[in-house]
Design an enzyme around this catalytic site. Structure first.
Site, short mmCIF file in Angstrom:
data_model
loop_
_atom_site.label_atom_id
_atom_site.label_comp_id
_atom_site.label_asym_id
_atom_site.label_seq_id
_atom_site.Cartn_x
_atom_site.Cartn_y
_atom_site.Cartn_z
N GLY A 14 -0.77 5.91 4.36
CA GLY A 14 0.60 6.37 4.53
C GLY A 14 1.65 5.29 4.64
O GLY A 14 2.78 5.57 5.04
N HIS A 38 -5.54 -1.21 -3.74
CA HIS A 38 -4.29 -1.35 -4.49
C HIS A 38 -4.58 -1.80 -5.92
O HIS A 38 -3.90 -2.66 -6.47
CB HIS A 38 -3.37 -2.37 -3.80
CG HIS A 38 -2.94 -1.96 -2.43
ND1 HIS A 38 -2.29 -2.83 -1.56
CD2 HIS A 38 -3.04 -0.78 -1.76
CE1 HIS A 38 -2.02 -2.20 -0.42
NE2 HIS A 38 -2.47 -0.96 -0.53
N HIS A 86 2.26 -2.06 -0.25
CA HIS A 86 1.19 -1.08 -0.38
C HIS A 86 1.64 -0.15 -1.50
O HIS A 86 2.67 0.52 -1.39
CB HIS A 86 0.99 -0.34 0.94
CG HIS A 86 0.50 -1.24 2.03
ND1 HIS A 86 -0.68 -1.03 2.71
CD2 HIS A 86 1.03 -2.38 2.56
CE1 HIS A 86 -0.85 -2.01 3.60
NE2 HIS A 86 0.18 -2.83 3.52
#
Length: 505
Positions: A44, A438, A482
């Site tokens: 998140g 990622h 992120h």
């Protein structure tokens, strides 16, 4: 890199591989499968990276559509930003400007309504230790320590499914339907196969399967490195050596120590099954309480490393890479606080739950290996620059982890390097490195003629008509953040180009 694994054509799936430069450890690569994709399972963190990331993207593909000014405009159109700060967090720690954020998009982002009681004091310690504060890490300049902006609102995560709720009339969603391959008519993509069904494309096929699944689908379709396809008896429709190459990722290691009594409330909460169950019932009732606080609001910061940019390893990088890393808004590492690391460590002692965790992230890794192997392999720490960056990022984190204002509340180090010597710092990375999930760059965007490029600046697959790719696999710069936000803006940029081409506005 991503390559076909040693299985039959029909059984093919992605597998990880022991990392040669990380003590042959196998690193988890999780992917979300469901509405919202990986945004349904991620942690998140909603961060957009550095304005210079996008300026570099625009330079690589020679297209101003990817410059920061236009990218930021798309970010603003995607989000509804909720600026209310958590109780107890002073505006000195977070003061986003309205002009840097949107207020009508389908993604709901902002701050948690509450934070753990030791977050504001820890931010003060960062400032005292010489780390600058940053009032908004999503302004285009992430340098400094910030209060985290989450992809959540009122205790509930906001995912990629939210902009499609309610479902548009012209959109059909088919679930439980993994794509096996694309079907070509000559050099044109005409349909998609899933579960022995074919879905015909009236205009184009747009592949959005991600940096790992995208190359798999293309290679199953006969599009990719010819030698690999031939080895598995897959008819070669188009030899594209770049497919699956260039895999890049961010990595991290934790620094963990127990704290003196009353500094945190983690043991009282995480160590009490009844308290967690009651908190879950409260969350289900009104989305408030401890489960909207613990592991929800964090401290996050991005920083530069003078010792890295003055190192021999840096000086040996190509001039264009050096210039990019020296740009004002491009960081070299990240520190994230309040991560619930006990969820990831087997048999974590209940007595040790009164802990502090600092995650140290390695950015701008140079590792890329063109050798063809039957696996996917991010080659963590294989490049000398990456090893130097790993060493110096831990040294940078020691500026807070070894600072008197922090260590005065430390009882025992649970996870930390043996010393600050180069070899001990590097060995700590080798033994504890994790992926940040990622994954980027395996169907890379570039200019026509670039040997490592597979799609052009309009997301069109070079050599195949009516096929575009619009996900993190095409992004030529691993942005310093992120990357879920980058995935959103990549899709929005492709959509903007399609709207213009087909007159859909």
């Amino acid at each position: 890199m991503v390559n076909l694994p040693e299985q039959t054509h029909e059984e093919l799936g992605l597998q990880d591989h022991p990392q040669e430069h990380c003590n042959n450890r196998e690193i988890d690569y999780s992917c979300g499968r469901g509405m919202g994709g990986s945004s349904a399972i991620n942690f998140g963190v909603y961060s957009v990276g550095a304005r210079d990331d996008y300026e570099e993207w625009a330079r690589i593909v020679a297209d101003d559509a990817f410059r920061w000014e236009k990218i930021q405009s798309r970010y603003k159109s995607l989000e509804t930003f909720h600026s209310d700060l958590p109780a107890g967090v002073d505006p000195k720690y977070a003061a986003p400007r309205a002009e840097d954020h949107g207020n009508s998009g389908g993604l709901h982002v902002g701050f948690a309504s509450e934070c753990e009681k030791d977050l504001p004091p820890l931010l003060d310690v960062f400032e005292q230790a010489g780390f600058p504060l940053n009032s908004d890490h999503n302004s285009g300049n992430p340098i400094g320590m910030s209060v985290l902006i989450n992809s959540a609102y009122r205790g509930v995560r906001s995912t990629a499914a939210d902009p499609l709720t309610p479902q548009p009339e012209n959109l059909t969603i088919v679930t439980d339907s993994p794509v096996q391959r694309l079907v070509l008519n000559g050099n044109k993509a005409v349909d998609v196969e899933s579960n022995e069904k074919k879905y015909l494309a009236s205009k184009e096929v747009i592949l959005c399967a991600g940096s790992l699944e995208g190359p798999r689908i293309l290679m199953h379709s006969g599009i990719g490195p010819a030698k690999q396809l031939e080895r598995f008896n897959i008819p070669v429709k188009l030899d594209v050596p770049a497919i699956g190459q260039g895999l890049r990722d961010h990595t991290f290691v934790p620094l963990v120590n127990t704290r003196v009594e009353n500094i945190t409330q983690r043991r009282e909460f995480y160590g009490d099954e009844k308290a967690m169950a009651e908190a879950l019932e409260q969350w289900r009732k009104d989305r408030s309480g401890p489960w909207s606080r613990f592991a929800c609001e964090l401290g996050i910061g991005w920083f530069k490393l003078d010792k890295l940019t003055s190192s021999e390893e840096f000086q040996k990088l190509p001039a264009e890479e050096q210039q990019y890393l020296l740009q004002r808004t491009v960081p070299h590492y990240e520190i994230l606080t309040h991560f619930p690391v006990h969820w990831f460590i087997p048999d974590f002692s209940k007595e040790a739950l009164n802990y502090s965790c600092l995650l140290v992230f390695l950015f701008n890794a140079r590792s890329r290996d063109p050798n063809v192997r039957l696996l996917f392999d991010p080659k963590f720490l294989s490049h000398p620059f990456d090893r130097r960056a790993a060493i110096e990022s831990l040294r940078g984190a020691f500026q807070i982890a070894k600072y008197d204002g922090y260590t005065k509340d430390t009882v025992v180090d649970l996870a930390s390097p043996k010393s600050d010597e180069d070899e001990d710092l590097l060995e700590y990375w080798r033994q504890n490195i994790s992926s940040s999930w990622h994954m980027t760059g395996t169907i890379k965007m570039g200019k026509k003629g670039d040997p490592d490029a597979a799609v052009d600046n309009n997301f069109r697959f070079m050599g195949i008509d009516a096929l575009r790719v619009a996900d993190m696999s095409v992004v030529p710069v691993l942005a310093n953040c992120h990357v879920q936000a980058v995935a959103y803006v990549t899709g929005a940029t492709c959509a903007e180009k399609l709207i213009e081409q087909y007159g859909l506005a």
